[in-house]
Design an enzyme around this catalytic site. Sequence first.
Site, short mmCIF file in Angstrom:
data_model
loop_
_atom_site.label_atom_id
_atom_site.label_comp_id
_atom_site.label_asym_id
_atom_site.label_seq_id
_atom_site.Cartn_x
_atom_site.Cartn_y
_atom_site.Cartn_z
N ARG A 31 50.99 11.57 22.99
CA ARG A 31 50.90 12.98 23.40
C ARG A 31 49.83 13.15 24.47
NH1 ARG A 31 50.23 16.58 18.32
NH2 ARG A 31 50.45 18.21 19.89
N HIS A 71 42.38 24.02 16.95
CA HIS A 71 42.94 22.84 16.29
C HIS A 71 42.53 21.54 16.97
CE1 HIS A 71 46.42 25.31 14.27
NE2 HIS A 71 45.24 25.53 13.71
N CYS A 94 33.82 11.25 16.23
CA CYS A 94 33.35 10.16 15.36
C CYS A 94 33.37 10.65 13.92
CB CYS A 94 31.93 9.75 15.73
SG CYS A 94 31.31 8.43 14.65
N CYS A 97 31.85 4.37 18.62
CA CYS A 97 31.14 5.62 18.93
C CYS A 97 29.83 5.27 19.65
CB CYS A 97 30.83 6.38 17.63
SG CYS A 97 29.72 7.78 17.86
N THR A 118 53.98 31.35 19.16
CA THR A 118 53.64 30.69 17.90
C THR A 118 54.57 31.19 16.81
OG1 THR A 118 51.89 30.21 16.29
CG2 THR A 118 51.81 32.37 17.34
N ALA A 140 57.77 32.78 27.63
CA ALA A 140 56.38 33.14 27.93
C ALA A 140 56.15 33.24 29.44
CB ALA A 140 55.44 32.11 27.31
N1 APR Z 1 58.28 31.06 25.36
C1 APR Z 1 57.77 31.72 24.29
N2 APR Z 1 57.85 31.25 23.02
C2 APR Z 1 58.45 30.06 22.85
C3 APR Z 1 58.99 29.32 23.92
C4 APR Z 1 58.89 29.87 25.22
N3 APR Z 1 59.38 29.24 26.29
N4 APR Z 1 59.54 28.17 23.40
C5 APR Z 1 59.33 28.21 22.07
N5 APR Z 1 58.70 29.34 21.73
C6 APR Z 1 58.27 29.78 20.39
C7 APR Z 1 59.23 29.42 19.28
O1 APR Z 1 60.17 30.47 19.10
C8 APR Z 1 58.27 29.29 18.08
O2 APR Z 1 58.15 30.55 17.41
O3 APR Z 1 57.06 29.10 20.12
C9 APR Z 1 56.93 28.92 18.71
C10 APR Z 1 56.51 27.49 18.44
O4 APR Z 1 56.31 27.36 17.07
P1 APR Z 1 55.74 25.98 16.48
O5 APR Z 1 56.54 24.86 17.03
O6 APR Z 1 55.63 26.17 15.01
O7 APR Z 1 54.28 25.83 17.11
P2 APR Z 1 52.97 26.58 16.67
O8 APR Z 1 53.28 27.96 16.17
O9 APR Z 1 52.00 26.47 17.78
O10 APR Z 1 52.44 25.68 15.44
C11 APR Z 1 51.19 26.05 14.87
O11 APR Z 1 51.28 24.10 13.45
O12 APR Z 1 51.86 21.93 13.28
C12 APR Z 1 50.79 22.77 13.41
O13 APR Z 1 48.71 22.30 14.34
C13 APR Z 1 50.05 22.50 14.67
O14 APR Z 1 49.01 24.10 16.15
C14 APR Z 1 50.22 23.79 15.47
C15 APR Z 1 50.49 24.80 14.40
#
Ligand code: APR
Length: 233
Positions: free
Chosen positions: A60, A110, A118, A137, A177, A220
């Site tokens: 990643r 996060h 470390c 480290c 999110t 977005a």
């Molecule tokens: N524009 C806007 N929203 C989008 C787009 C886009 N182009 N593509 C995807 N999404 C939305 C999806 O609909 C979803 O609701 O982004 C969200 C991504 O959700 P997740 O994959 O669950 O990611 P996130 O919410 O950041 O996860 C939170 O979970 O696994 C842990 O630590 C990890 O920080 C992460 C946390």
Amino acid sequence: MPDDIRNIVILTGAGISAESGLATFRGPDGLWEGHRVEDVCTPQALERDPVLVHRFYDERRAKLADVSPNPAHEALAALDAAWLGDLLIVTQNVDDLHERAGAKRLIHMHGELQSALCARCGRAVRWEAALPPSAICAGCGSASLRPDIVFFGEMPYRMDEIDEALARADLFVSVGTSGAVYPAAGYVQTARHYGARTIELNLDPSAGSFYFEETRLGPASLLVPELVQQLLS
Ligand code: APR
């Protein structure tokens, strides 16, 4: 936008980086579709198979060189630069796209791919290359460097600062999110409790959409510049 908005908190998730080419976690081709969280994102996983965990984050981290900030990151950076009130971008993302777009008032709750932590002395150092489990480290000399990623079951970073910003916020915006992971998923409720307006920008309704005063659905890269333009006009 009402001119009584002075202090803003913006929470971002993997969705803001999706159009830059970085995989989200949940949903089609999500990172958690290819890997079990328990295998790559828990302290037990690191203990059990450090090579697998380090390799997951190495892949990643290496991908960051192939992607760039998109208009959503750029719009938030422009808002950060122009906004005279308090502004805090709280990102759940571990990529560096907010910084590369120019955002300054930013917290990675996060952790970050380009940081190594470390496990023995707690020192964090910038790290851009592959991070082998044997890396030493420079602070304490032990081979205890790990990805500086907050694993499930660990405490997110700078939560006090985030809570203070939420208590002062007049506007809380959530971008990209799923609302699946706490404490971030609860921030909308905290913001509402303190009287903030709440807006969600997301591709699909999230688990927390119910709590938002307004949900705008779409990519977005379109919704964030539009909101920033409203805030700055
Ligand atoms: N524009 C806007 N929203 C989008 C787009 C886009 N182009 N593509 C995807 N999404 C939305 C999806 O609909 C979803 O609701 O982004 C969200 C991504 O959700 P997740 O994959 O669950 O990611 P996130 O919410 O950041 O996860 C939170 O979970 O696994 C842990 O630590 C990890 O920080 C992460 C946390």
